[in-house]
Design an enzyme around this catalytic site. Structure first.
Site, PDB file in Angstrom:
ATOM      1  N   MET A  24      42.664  37.882 -22.024  1.00 30.71           N
ATOM      2  CA  MET A  24      43.479  38.857 -22.725  1.00 30.71           C
ATOM      3  C   MET A  24      43.793  38.239 -24.082  1.00 30.71           C
ATOM      4  O   MET A  24      44.328  37.131 -24.152  1.00 30.71           O
ATOM      5  CB  MET A  24      44.777  39.139 -21.935  1.00 30.71           C
ATOM      6  CG  MET A  24      45.545  40.311 -22.471  1.00 30.71           C
ATOM      7  SD  MET A  24      44.534  41.800 -22.624  1.00 30.71           S
ATOM      8  CE  MET A  24      44.845  42.561 -21.076  1.00 30.71           C
ATOM      9  N   GLY A  56      20.693  36.417 -41.553  1.00 33.82           N
ATOM     10  CA  GLY A  56      19.751  36.920 -40.554  1.00 33.82           C
ATOM     11  C   GLY A  56      19.576  35.997 -39.371  1.00 33.82           C
ATOM     12  O   GLY A  56      20.529  35.373 -38.916  1.00 33.82           O
ATOM     13  N   ASP A  65      34.686  41.854 -41.001  1.00 37.21           N
ATOM     14  CA  ASP A  65      35.099  40.807 -40.059  1.00 37.21           C
ATOM     15  C   ASP A  65      33.924  40.533 -39.123  1.00 37.21           C
ATOM     16  O   ASP A  65      33.541  41.408 -38.352  1.00 37.21           O
ATOM     17  CB  ASP A  65      36.326  41.323 -39.278  1.00 37.21           C
ATOM     18  CG  ASP A  65      36.742  40.371 -38.156  1.00 37.21           C
ATOM     19  OD1 ASP A  65      36.304  39.206 -38.172  1.00 37.21           O
ATOM     20  OD2 ASP A  65      37.501  40.818 -37.276  1.00 37.21           O
ATOM     21  N   ASN A 110      33.372  40.517 -23.633  1.00 35.71           N
ATOM     22  CA  ASN A 110      32.848  41.139 -24.866  1.00 35.71           C
ATOM     23  C   ASN A 110      31.374  41.498 -24.714  1.00 35.71           C
ATOM     24  O   ASN A 110      30.942  42.581 -25.113  1.00 35.71           O
ATOM     25  CB  ASN A 110      32.971  40.179 -26.060  1.00 35.71           C
ATOM     26  CG  ASN A 110      34.381  40.137 -26.613  1.00 35.71           C
ATOM     27  OD1 ASN A 110      35.215  40.945 -26.234  1.00 35.71           O
ATOM     28  ND2 ASN A 110      34.622  39.192 -27.506  1.00 35.71           N
ATOM     29  N   ASN A 138      23.876  29.657 -32.613  1.00 32.35           N
ATOM     30  CA  ASN A 138      24.046  29.531 -34.055  1.00 32.35           C
ATOM     31  C   ASN A 138      23.755  28.070 -34.423  1.00 32.35           C
ATOM     32  O   ASN A 138      23.354  27.271 -33.569  1.00 32.35           O
ATOM     33  CB  ASN A 138      25.435  30.026 -34.499  1.00 32.35           C
ATOM     34  CG  ASN A 138      26.573  29.174 -33.953  1.00 32.35           C
ATOM     35  OD1 ASN A 138      26.361  28.039 -33.522  1.00 32.35           O
ATOM     36  ND2 ASN A 138      27.772  29.705 -33.967  1.00 32.35           N
ATOM     37  N   GLY A 193      37.962  43.340 -35.902  1.00 38.49           N
ATOM     38  CA  GLY A 193      38.197  43.130 -34.468  1.00 38.49           C
ATOM     39  C   GLY A 193      36.948  42.656 -33.759  1.00 38.49           C
ATOM     40  O   GLY A 193      35.868  42.619 -34.343  1.00 38.49           O
ATOM     41  N   THR A 206      33.789  38.609 -36.604  1.00 36.17           N
ATOM     42  CA  THR A 206      34.140  38.269 -35.211  1.00 36.17           C
ATOM     43  C   THR A 206      33.439  39.246 -34.273  1.00 36.17           C
ATOM     44  O   THR A 206      33.498  40.452 -34.476  1.00 36.17           O
ATOM     45  CB  THR A 206      35.668  38.399 -34.980  1.00 36.17           C
ATOM     46  OG1 THR A 206      36.337  37.862 -36.095  1.00 36.17           O
ATOM     47  CG2 THR A 206      36.090  37.674 -33.716  1.00 36.17           C
ATOM     48  N   ASP A 227      28.290  38.288 -30.301  1.00 39.63           N
ATOM     49  CA  ASP A 227      28.310  38.942 -28.984  1.00 39.63           C
ATOM     50  C   ASP A 227      27.518  40.249 -29.026  1.00 39.63           C
ATOM     51  O   ASP A 227      26.736  40.544 -28.113  1.00 39.63           O
ATOM     52  CB  ASP A 227      29.760  39.229 -28.545  1.00 39.63           C
ATOM     53  CG  ASP A 227      30.546  37.952 -28.279  1.00 39.63           C
ATOM     54  OD1 ASP A 227      29.915  36.921 -27.977  1.00 39.63           O
ATOM     55  OD2 ASP A 227      31.778  37.982 -28.389  1.00 39.63           O
TER      56      ASP A 227
HETATM   57  P1  ADP Z   1      27.989  33.732 -34.445  1.00 41.37           P
HETATM   58  O1  ADP Z   1      29.259  34.477 -34.651  1.00 41.37           O
HETATM   59  O2  ADP Z   1      27.661  33.539 -32.985  1.00 41.37           O
HETATM   60  O3  ADP Z   1      27.864  32.467 -35.252  1.00 41.37           O
HETATM   61  P2  ADP Z   1      26.394  35.120 -36.427  1.00 41.37           P
HETATM   62  O4  ADP Z   1      27.566  35.141 -37.362  1.00 41.37           O
HETATM   63  O5  ADP Z   1      25.185  34.344 -36.836  1.00 41.37           O
HETATM   64  O6  ADP Z   1      26.823  34.734 -34.945  1.00 41.37           O
HETATM   65  O7  ADP Z   1      25.963  36.670 -36.228  1.00 41.37           O
HETATM   66  C1  ADP Z   1      24.956  37.077 -35.344  1.00 41.37           C
HETATM   67  C2  ADP Z   1      24.033  38.064 -36.031  1.00 41.37           C
HETATM   68  O8  ADP Z   1      24.775  39.207 -36.473  1.00 41.37           O
HETATM   69  C3  ADP Z   1      23.332  37.510 -37.269  1.00 41.37           C
HETATM   70  O9  ADP Z   1      22.118  36.854 -36.933  1.00 41.37           O
HETATM   71  C4  ADP Z   1      23.078  38.788 -38.073  1.00 41.37           C
HETATM   72  O10 ADP Z   1      21.909  39.457 -37.635  1.00 41.37           O
HETATM   73  C5  ADP Z   1      24.299  39.652 -37.741  1.00 41.37           C
HETATM   74  N1  ADP Z   1      25.362  39.437 -38.763  1.00 41.37           N
HETATM   75  C6  ADP Z   1      26.446  38.621 -38.683  1.00 41.37           C
HETATM   76  N2  ADP Z   1      27.195  38.670 -39.826  1.00 41.37           N
HETATM   77  C7  ADP Z   1      26.554  39.547 -40.631  1.00 41.37           C
HETATM   78  C8  ADP Z   1      26.793  40.042 -41.978  1.00 41.37           C
HETATM   79  N3  ADP Z   1      27.851  39.639 -42.685  1.00 41.37           N
HETATM   80  N4  ADP Z   1      25.896  40.924 -42.498  1.00 41.37           N
HETATM   81  C9  ADP Z   1      24.832  41.347 -41.789  1.00 41.37           C
HETATM   82  N5  ADP Z   1      24.541  40.916 -40.540  1.00 41.37           N
HETATM   83  C10 ADP Z   1      25.387  40.043 -39.972  1.00 41.37           C
END
Ligand code: ADP
Length: 301
Positions: A14, A217, A239, A45, A184, A280, A241, A245
């Site tokens: 939660m 990417g 955001d 999630n 990541n 969120g 976050t 997931d």
């Molecule tokens: P984590 O939060 O696990 O580190 P990422 O931030 O790399 O994961 O996000 C996972 C995927 O979501 C990325 O590979 C991309 O494809 C997409 N993504 C995340 N942030 C963005 C963004 N600002 N613009 C476009 N795609 C995004």
């Protein structure tokens, strides 16, 4: 086509989220402005994200015998996730205490509660894993439980997708049962000792891997086969976050539908980007229609 059956084994928390003008210092009390309570934890999630992305989602995990457990179960079920296997453990549910400042800084305390005692999968839980097309797991529950689920999946021909978050070293037994690893940069380093500079090092330990790179990417590679960069979709970042997931879950759904993995990574990128343009975590996980719309809106940036 039938919806792919995706079992998600993992954590449920939660999330208690307070917004305040600034983060409190030690011994300081700050008057906040808003408070919300949302379902969280990577397992919950990702189960919700699977359901939104069009998969038939089943959650395996543990909640506490407190009121948070009751609310968590109801909210995750309301998102379309099969919660019939969820365990209720005597004691507290997993809780994340989140404080967010007006400037966007945040501070979080997570107490794992019931998630920490989710061990020794029952025959019924293992049966759900064996009957699924895809198993999705992360690392916010005991790693022995993840290993047990992955080994049962491997034996039954259920594909195993491991999102190895948060970062930690992994037992060889678990890695040996993984079909597709999603990490990541930090998580990759914990597993192969190399990050974005050499993502192909992941293929020494698993047959297929995705390294996500946020707005830059993702990289996809398969042992003895394709290795390529998959660009992100351009969106206005609000955001990020939950983007990881949304990405992992959409990838599992697309793979469960039998789509080619590079195409599945592209579709998952649209899911991650769609999540990043909203505030969120669990509340910003995109629907299948939203993912499809962004995916069709053109080539990634
Ligand atoms: P984590 O939060 O696990 O580190 P990422 O931030 O790399 O994961 O996000 C996972 C995927 O979501 C990325 O590979 C991309 O494809 C997409 N993504 C995340 N942030 C963005 C963004 N600002 N613009 C476009 N795609 C995004």
């Amino acid at each position: 086509m039938d919806r792919p059956r995706v079992v998600v084994v993992g954590s449920a928390n939660m999330d208690l989220v307070a917004t305040a003008p600034k983060l409190p210092r030690s011994a300081e009390t700050v008057l906040g402005t808003d408070f919300v309570m949302v379902a969280g934890g990577k397992g919950a999630n990702q189960a919700i994200a699977v359901a939104r992305a069009g998969g038939a989602a089943t959650f395996l995990g543990a909640i506490g015998s407190d009121s948070f457990g009751v609310t968590l179960k109801a909210r995750i079920a309301a998102a379309g996730v099969d919660m019939s296997h969820v365990r209720v453990v005597y004691g507290t549910s997993g809780v994340a205490l989140v404080t967010v400042s007006a400037g966007g800084e945040h501070a979080v305390v997570v107490t794992p509660g019931a998630n920490a005692s989710f061990a020794g999968l029952t025959e019924a839980e293992l049966g759900a894993v064996r009957a699924a097309d895809v198993l999705v797991a992360q690392l916010e529950i005991p790693v022995e439980t993840v290993t047990q689920a992955a080994l049962a999946a491997r034996e039954a021909g259920t594909r195993v997708v491991l999102n190895a978050a948060p970062p930690r070293e992994l037992p060889a037994e678990l890695l040996g049962a993984v079909d597709l690893l999603v990490v990541n940069d930090l998580e990759a380093r914990a597993i192969s000792g190399k990050g974005r500079e050499a993502p192909e090092a992941l293929l020494d330990v698993v047959p297929r891997a995705v390294l996500t790179l946020g707005a830059e990417g993702a990289w996809y590679g398969e042992r003895g086969g394709r290795c390529q960069h998959v660009p992100a979709f351009k969106v206005e970042l609000v955001d990020s976050t939950g983007a990881g997931d949304a990405f992992t879950s959409a990838l599992a759904v697309a793979w469960g539908e039998g789509r080619d993995l590079v195409e599945a990574v592209r579709w998952a990128s649209a899911a991650g980007a769609a999540c990043a343009r909203r505030l969120g975590a669990s509340v910003s996980l995109p629907s299948r229609a939203e993912i499809d719309a962004l995916y069709r809106s053109g080539d990634p940036a």
